[in-house]
Motif scaffolding. Structure first.
Motif, PDB file in Angstrom:
ATOM      1  N   TRP A  65      -2.273  36.777  24.946  1.00 35.70           N
ATOM      2  CA  TRP A  65      -3.121  37.891  25.359  1.00 35.70           C
ATOM      3  C   TRP A  65      -3.564  38.709  24.149  1.00 35.70           C
ATOM      4  O   TRP A  65      -2.748  39.008  23.269  1.00 35.70           O
ATOM      5  CB  TRP A  65      -2.379  38.826  26.304  1.00 35.70           C
ATOM      6  N   PRO A  66      -4.821  39.119  24.108  1.00 33.02           N
ATOM      7  CA  PRO A  66      -5.224  40.072  23.072  1.00 33.02           C
ATOM      8  C   PRO A  66      -4.553  41.422  23.351  1.00 33.02           C
ATOM      9  O   PRO A  66      -4.135  41.704  24.473  1.00 33.02           O
ATOM     10  CB  PRO A  66      -6.737  40.173  23.230  1.00 33.02           C
ATOM     11  N   HIS A  67      -4.464  42.256  22.330  1.00 32.50           N
ATOM     12  CA  HIS A  67      -3.861  43.578  22.504  1.00 32.50           C
ATOM     13  C   HIS A  67      -4.764  44.465  23.371  1.00 32.50           C
ATOM     14  O   HIS A  67      -5.974  44.255  23.447  1.00 32.50           O
ATOM     15  CB  HIS A  67      -3.602  44.225  21.150  1.00 32.50           C
ATOM     16  N   ALA A  68      -4.154  45.440  24.006  1.00 32.95           N
ATOM     17  CA  ALA A  68      -4.869  46.306  24.952  1.00 32.95           C
ATOM     18  C   ALA A  68      -6.074  46.989  24.320  1.00 32.95           C
ATOM     19  O   ALA A  68      -7.140  47.078  24.946  1.00 32.95           O
ATOM     20  CB  ALA A  68      -3.916  47.343  25.547  1.00 32.95           C
ATOM     21  N   ASP A  69      -5.946  47.463  23.080  1.00 35.47           N
ATOM     22  CA  ASP A  69      -7.093  48.128  22.454  1.00 35.47           C
ATOM     23  C   ASP A  69      -8.251  47.165  22.230  1.00 35.47           C
ATOM     24  O   ASP A  69      -9.419  47.528  22.361  1.00 35.47           O
ATOM     25  CB  ASP A  69      -6.699  48.835  21.160  1.00 35.47           C
ATOM     26  N   GLU A  70      -7.944  45.896  21.944  1.00 33.68           N
ATOM     27  CA  GLU A  70      -8.979  44.873  21.783  1.00 33.68           C
ATOM     28  C   GLU A  70      -9.665  44.583  23.118  1.00 33.68           C
ATOM     29  O   GLU A  70     -10.883  44.413  23.177  1.00 33.68           O
ATOM     30  CB  GLU A  70      -8.343  43.599  21.216  1.00 33.68           C
ATOM     31  N   VAL A  71      -8.891  44.547  24.185  1.00 28.48           N
ATOM     32  CA  VAL A  71      -9.455  44.302  25.523  1.00 28.48           C
ATOM     33  C   VAL A  71     -10.331  45.481  25.937  1.00 28.48           C
ATOM     34  O   VAL A  71     -11.428  45.303  26.476  1.00 28.48           O
ATOM     35  CB  VAL A  71      -8.339  44.053  26.559  1.00 28.48           C
ATOM     36  N   ALA A 132      -3.721  53.027  24.303  1.00 29.42           N
ATOM     37  CA  ALA A 132      -3.741  51.563  24.405  1.00 29.42           C
ATOM     38  C   ALA A 132      -2.528  50.934  23.728  1.00 29.42           C
ATOM     39  O   ALA A 132      -1.984  49.949  24.223  1.00 29.42           O
ATOM     40  CB  ALA A 132      -5.033  51.018  23.813  1.00 29.42           C
ATOM     41  N   ARG A 133      -2.085  51.502  22.612  1.00 32.06           N
ATOM     42  CA  ARG A 133      -0.904  50.944  21.928  1.00 32.06           C
ATOM     43  C   ARG A 133       0.340  51.084  22.794  1.00 32.06           C
ATOM     44  O   ARG A 133       1.156  50.176  22.883  1.00 32.06           O
ATOM     45  CB  ARG A 133      -0.695  51.632  20.590  1.00 32.06           C
ATOM     46  N   ALA A 134       0.487  52.251  23.430  1.00 33.54           N
ATOM     47  CA  ALA A 134       1.646  52.470  24.304  1.00 33.54           C
ATOM     48  C   ALA A 134       1.573  51.546  25.524  1.00 33.54           C
ATOM     49  O   ALA A 134       2.589  50.972  25.937  1.00 33.54           O
ATOM     50  CB  ALA A 134       1.703  53.931  24.743  1.00 33.54           C
ATOM     51  N   LEU A 135       0.379  51.389  26.085  1.00 35.08           N
ATOM     52  CA  LEU A 135       0.204  50.483  27.230  1.00 35.08           C
ATOM     53  C   LEU A 135       0.542  49.059  26.816  1.00 35.08           C
ATOM     54  O   LEU A 135       1.232  48.334  27.543  1.00 35.08           O
ATOM     55  CB  LEU A 135      -1.231  50.571  27.772  1.00 35.08           C
ATOM     56  N   ASP A 136       0.079  48.655  25.653  1.00 33.05           N
ATOM     57  CA  ASP A 136       0.336  47.305  25.171  1.00 33.05           C
ATOM     58  C   ASP A 136       1.836  47.059  24.996  1.00 33.05           C
ATOM     59  O   ASP A 136       2.359  46.032  25.438  1.00 33.05           O
ATOM     60  CB  ASP A 136      -0.402  47.081  23.849  1.00 33.05           C
ATOM     61  N   ALA A 137       2.526  48.001  24.390  1.00 30.33           N
ATOM     62  CA  ALA A 137       3.971  47.856  24.182  1.00 30.33           C
ATOM     63  C   ALA A 137       4.713  47.795  25.513  1.00 30.33           C
ATOM     64  O   ALA A 137       5.604  46.957  25.707  1.00 30.33           O
ATOM     65  CB  ALA A 137       4.500  49.016  23.336  1.00 30.33           C
ATOM     66  N   GLU A 138       4.316  48.660  26.428  1.00 29.87           N
ATOM     67  CA  GLU A 138       4.948  48.682  27.750  1.00 29.87           C
ATOM     68  C   GLU A 138       4.692  47.373  28.492  1.00 29.87           C
ATOM     69  O   GLU A 138       5.583  46.806  29.125  1.00 29.87           O
ATOM     70  CB  GLU A 138       4.386  49.870  28.537  1.00 29.87           C
TER      71      GLU A 138
END
Length: 189
Positions: A65-71, A132-138
């Motif tokens: 999966w791409p990272h949330a900020d990229e999506v 987005a970084r926090a969402l991605d980590a979670e």
């Protein structure tokens, strides 16, 4: 076989219906959210008096999966390219997490978008410093664990008195239909 084809047709129809519903309810919805919600709701099943939602659809592995900020920054071309399925997978995961762990803030976000707020301003008004970084980590932590994905909600279908329904004249049907249809300009028929 037939069962697999029928299931995929149902999912496709639910996906496209979700696009239509949200496009009319939340006109400025970002692409990632539009595709993530549609992929999330395509999993809806009604079985044995219950609604089952959020099952893991056919997706790519979390590691792909791409990272949330990229999506969140992706344009249509990223979703439709040969490897675009990765973006659908990550968008589903993002929406799943928002529904599952941040339902109140997610509701505020959708309301802000529906009210005309855009992009980062809508996100910050609903989620504050959760980015987005926090969402991605979670998300990566959540989906790395072995757990049931689907949410099950019991359904109780209310009894309906079909005798009370009244027939309508064709002209009345057209009037009601015109009120439901989103008219964009005077040229649309």
């Amino acid at each position: 076989g037939f069962v697999a084809t029928f299931g995929r047709t149902r999912q496709y129809a639910q996906h496209e219906l979700t696009h239509w519903l949200f496009r009319n309810a939340v006109p400025g919805m970002p692409l990632w959210l539009n595709e993530g919600i549609a992929t999330y709701w395509e999993t809806l099943l009604l079985e044995d008096g219950q609604a089952i939602i959020g099952s893991l659809p056919q997706l790519d592995l979390l590691a792909d999966w791409p990272h949330a900020d990229e999506v969140m920054a992706a344009e249509q071309k990223e979703f439709i390219q040969e490897s675009g399925h990765r973006f659908y997978s990550a968008a589903w995961g993002m929406v799943y997490m928002l529904y599952t762990k941040h339902a109140d803030a997610f509701g505020r976000y959708l309301s802000a978008l529906a009210g005309g707020a855009r992009g980062e301003a809508a996100w910050r008004s609903a989620f504050g410093s959760f980015d987005a970084r926090a969402l991605d980590a979670e998300m990566r932590d959540w989906f790395s664990a072995d757990r049931p994905w689907a949410h099950t909600v019991p359904l109780s279908i209310p009894a309906r008195d079909f005798e009370a329904a009244k027939s309508m004249a064709p002209a009345d049907v057209l009037v009601w239909w015109s009120r439901l249809r989103p008219w964009r300009d005077d040229k649309m028929v």
